[in-house]
Motif scaffolding. Structure first.
Motif, short mmCIF file in Angstrom:
data_model
loop_
_atom_site.label_atom_id
_atom_site.label_comp_id
_atom_site.label_asym_id
_atom_site.label_seq_id
_atom_site.Cartn_x
_atom_site.Cartn_y
_atom_site.Cartn_z
N SER A 151 44.56 -39.56 65.06
CA SER A 151 43.23 -40.11 64.78
C SER A 151 43.09 -40.39 63.29
O SER A 151 43.90 -39.95 62.49
N ASP A 152 42.04 -41.11 62.96
CA ASP A 152 41.81 -41.43 61.56
C ASP A 152 41.22 -40.23 60.84
O ASP A 152 40.52 -39.41 61.42
N ARG A 153 41.50 -40.14 59.58
CA ARG A 153 41.07 -38.99 58.78
C ARG A 153 39.82 -39.35 58.01
O ARG A 153 39.86 -40.21 57.14
N ARG A 154 38.72 -38.74 58.37
CA ARG A 154 37.47 -38.89 57.62
C ARG A 154 37.07 -37.53 57.11
O ARG A 154 37.55 -36.51 57.60
N ARG A 182 44.24 -35.98 51.56
CA ARG A 182 44.51 -36.96 52.61
C ARG A 182 45.61 -37.94 52.24
O ARG A 182 46.37 -38.37 53.09
#
Length: 131
Positions: free
Chosen positions: A64-67, A127
């Protein structure tokens, strides 16, 4: 990358140790035994986070995308914590049903939110190194 993940489980484990001591030691008596209990529970929580939460966190970051703040991660951590508590509870507390013990729900929530907060802080800060 391994150093970052070790830092994460270390911070989360010892934060849970502090929370546990604040909840259990309501008289706030300070002695050397409190330091030993803090270290013991810090190591135990760190090991549990390393065995159970870290693999989940690695999978979440991989797919998944890292926020900075990701509510989906919190939901996954809550579900995983619930399942792990359900399994482990039977070994340590056979005299009281799992679903009737309200302290278990509180512990599930606190362990999940502690790891999620540290995950959001530590992993977002690093990140760029994780890619």
């Amino acid at each position: 990358m391994l150093k970052i993940r070790l830092k994460l489980i270390f911070f989360a484990g010892f934060t849970m140790s502090i929370i546990y001591l604040l909840v259990e030691n309501q008289s706030f008596d300070f002695s050397f035994s409190v330091i030993y209990i803090f270290l013991f529970y810090g190591i135990v929580y760190t090991l549990f986070y390393g065995v159970f939460a870290l693999p989940i966190q690695v999978l979440l970051n991989k797919y998944s995308d890292r926020r900075k703040i990701n509510i989906k991660y919190l939901v996954v951590y809550l579900l995983a914590s619930f399942i792990i508590h359900l399994i482990i509870y039977r070994f340590f507390n056979s005299y009281e049903p799992f679903f009737s013990n309200s302290q278990v729900y509180l512990h599930i929530f606190v362990t999940s939110i502690t790891f999620w907060i540290w995950d959001s802080i530590v992993m977002y800060k690093h990140r760029d190194e994780l890619i």
